[in-house]
Write a protein that holds these residues in place. Structure first.
Motif, PDB file in Angstrom:
ATOM      1  N   LEU A  97      -4.284  -7.836  -7.778  1.00 25.17           N
ATOM      2  CA  LEU A  97      -4.717  -6.504  -7.360  1.00 25.17           C
ATOM      3  C   LEU A  97      -5.946  -6.491  -6.850  1.00 25.17           C
ATOM      4  CD1 LEU A  97      -4.313  -3.363  -7.669  1.00 25.17           C
ATOM      5  CD2 LEU A  97      -5.294  -3.515  -9.968  1.00 25.17           C
ATOM      6  N   GLY A  98      -5.994  -5.919  -5.500  1.00 24.83           N
ATOM      7  CA  GLY A  98      -7.452  -5.882  -5.043  1.00 24.83           C
ATOM      8  C   GLY A  98      -7.641  -6.874  -3.970  1.00 24.83           C
TER       9      GLY A  98
ATOM     10  N   SER B   3       0.819  -1.232   0.218  1.00 25.74           N
ATOM     11  CA  SER B   3      -0.052  -0.017  -0.024  1.00 25.74           C
ATOM     12  C   SER B   3       0.860   1.472   0.095  1.00 25.74           C
ATOM     13  CB  SER B   3      -0.870  -0.011   1.267  1.00 25.74           C
ATOM     14  OG  SER B   3      -1.603   1.170   1.297  1.00 25.74           O
ATOM     15  N   THR B   4       0.576   2.343  -0.674  1.00 30.58           N
ATOM     16  CA  THR B   4       1.101   3.518  -0.933  1.00 30.58           C
ATOM     17  C   THR B   4       0.112   4.608  -0.113  1.00 30.58           C
ATOM     18  OG1 THR B   4       0.357   4.103  -3.052  1.00 30.58           O
ATOM     19  CG2 THR B   4       2.484   2.977  -2.713  1.00 30.58           C
ATOM     20  N   ARG B   5      -1.147   4.102   0.267  1.00 35.95           N
ATOM     21  CA  ARG B   5      -1.873   5.191   0.960  1.00 35.95           C
ATOM     22  C   ARG B   5      -2.248   4.876   2.422  1.00 35.95           C
ATOM     23  NH1 ARG B   5      -6.979   5.225  -3.462  1.00 35.95           N
ATOM     24  NH2 ARG B   5      -5.681   5.804  -5.244  1.00 35.95           N
TER      25      ARG B   5
ATOM     26  N   TRP C  46       2.943  -1.237  -9.729  1.00 33.78           N
ATOM     27  CA  TRP C  46       4.325  -1.277 -10.223  1.00 33.78           C
ATOM     28  C   TRP C  46       5.243  -2.615  -9.409  1.00 33.78           C
ATOM     29  CZ3 TRP C  46       6.706  -1.364 -14.816  1.00 33.78           C
ATOM     30  CH2 TRP C  46       8.104  -1.356 -14.793  1.00 33.78           C
ATOM     31  N   ALA C  47       5.155  -2.309  -8.121  1.00 25.06           N
ATOM     32  CA  ALA C  47       5.961  -3.310  -7.160  1.00 25.06           C
ATOM     33  C   ALA C  47       5.212  -4.734  -7.273  1.00 25.06           C
ATOM     34  CB  ALA C  47       5.813  -2.760  -5.892  1.00 25.06           C
ATOM     35  N   GLY C  48       3.951  -4.787  -7.410  1.00 22.00           N
ATOM     36  CA  GLY C  48       3.244  -5.978  -7.586  1.00 22.00           C
ATOM     37  C   GLY C  48       3.633  -6.615  -8.840  1.00 22.00           C
TER      38      GLY C  48
ATOM     39  N   VAL D 214       0.148 -12.227  -2.245  1.00 19.31           N
ATOM     40  CA  VAL D 214       0.746 -10.868  -2.227  1.00 19.31           C
ATOM     41  C   VAL D 214      -0.561  -9.903  -2.891  1.00 19.31           C
ATOM     42  CG1 VAL D 214       2.368  -9.152  -2.627  1.00 19.31           C
ATOM     43  CG2 VAL D 214       2.964 -11.482  -2.097  1.00 19.31           C
ATOM     44  N   VAL D 215      -0.823  -8.774  -2.135  1.00 23.36           N
ATOM     45  CA  VAL D 215      -2.015  -7.967  -2.758  1.00 23.36           C
ATOM     46  C   VAL D 215      -1.451  -6.675  -2.862  1.00 23.36           C
ATOM     47  CG1 VAL D 215      -4.440  -7.433  -2.219  1.00 23.36           C
ATOM     48  CG2 VAL D 215      -3.638  -9.508  -1.467  1.00 23.36           C
ATOM     49  N   ALA D 216      -1.518  -5.945  -3.980  1.00 19.74           N
ATOM     50  CA  ALA D 216      -1.374  -4.427  -4.071  1.00 19.74           C
ATOM     51  C   ALA D 216      -2.693  -3.871  -3.941  1.00 19.74           C
ATOM     52  CB  ALA D 216      -0.857  -4.389  -5.760  1.00 19.74           C
TER      53      ALA D 216
END
Length: 254
Positions: free
Chosen positions: A235-236, A9-11, A219-221, A210-212
């Motif tokens: 994703l998600g 996460s970036t948030r 991009w990391a995912g 692993v979850v983005a």
């Protein structure tokens, strides 16, 4: 056996969000490890197995402990009672050995004056020293040319921005392009920081899924999916739920 899920996460994530994640994954015993660029919105030590902050800022402080219950006033021991006659009244002490002439001389001692010429000269020297230290030398030669070009570029950018209509600046396509560019830059920085953290890579290696969670973590995912084909990277949360169900299916059929 509980599964390990790593969230990228970036948030900023609130503590209650992780309870929602467990409900959506359908497994209250799932082990959650978070790799965050931004610190969470509160204390999450009791919500996740680990929260690794790889971006700027600090983790929230632990909540203050609950105050101790107040004691019942009736349980306190009474104060000691002291008889009035046992307390001696204070007496004033007067020094009668000082002669009147010495007291008068003490009152007539000269005091330091800030209006003297020496004090004025010292103040002027201090002000001139501070003004000379604050002054910066002007650039010369090539540095002067570079400064002039930078100033003209900033001025031209401001002038050009005035002629762009406000409706264009605030339009949905422009906002979308700006958001895409910011997410792309953040995504590369986030992935680069993951590569420099051995503890984060170890946590990811132990994950079942692993979850983005957002655009900044895509991009990391994607890069993790290329490096570790045996570990699902999705994703998600809904996609993570499907992967966990697939992992549990063989055990249920057996």
């Amino acid at each position: 056996m509980s599964k390990n899920v790593v969230l990228l996460s970036t948030r900023r994530l609130p503590p209650a969000y992780f309870d929602t994640v467990r409900e959506d994954l359908g497994d209250p015993d799932v082990v959650l490890d978070v790799v965050g660029w931004v610190a969470p919105g509160g204390w999450v030590a009791d919500k996740v197995n680990s929260f690794t902050l790889i971006g700027p800022g600090r983790m929230p402080a632990a909540p203050a402990p609950d105050p101790l219950p107040e004691a019942d006033p009736t349980d306190e021991t009474p104060d000691a009672v002291i008889a009035p006659e046992a307390v001696a009244e204070p007496t004033a002490v007067v020094d009668t050995d000082v002669p009147p002439a010495a007291a008068a001389a003490a009152d007539e001692r000269p005091t330091a004056s800030t209006d003297s010429p020496a004090a004025g000269a010292a103040a002027g020297a201090a002000s001139s020293t501070s003004s000379s230290a604050a002054a910066k030398p002007r650039p010369t030669g090539v540095k002067r040319v570079v400064k002039a070009v930078q100033w003209r570029a900033r001025k031209g950018k401001k002038v050009a921005g005035r002629f762009v209509p406000k409706a264009v600046k605030t339009s949905a396509p422009v906002k979308f392009l700006r958001g895409q560019r910011a997410s792309k830059d953040l995504g590369k920085t986030y992935w680069g920081r993951i590569l420099t953290r051995r503890d984060v890579l170890t946590t990811i290696e132990q994950a079942d899924v692993v979850v983005a969670l957002d655009a900044g973590a895509i991009w990391a995912g994607w890069n993790l999916g290329q490096r570790r084909a045996s570990t699902p990277v999705v994703l998600g949360i809904p996609a993570a739920r499907r992967e966990l169900d697939m992992l549990k299916a063989p055990a249920g059929n057996g």
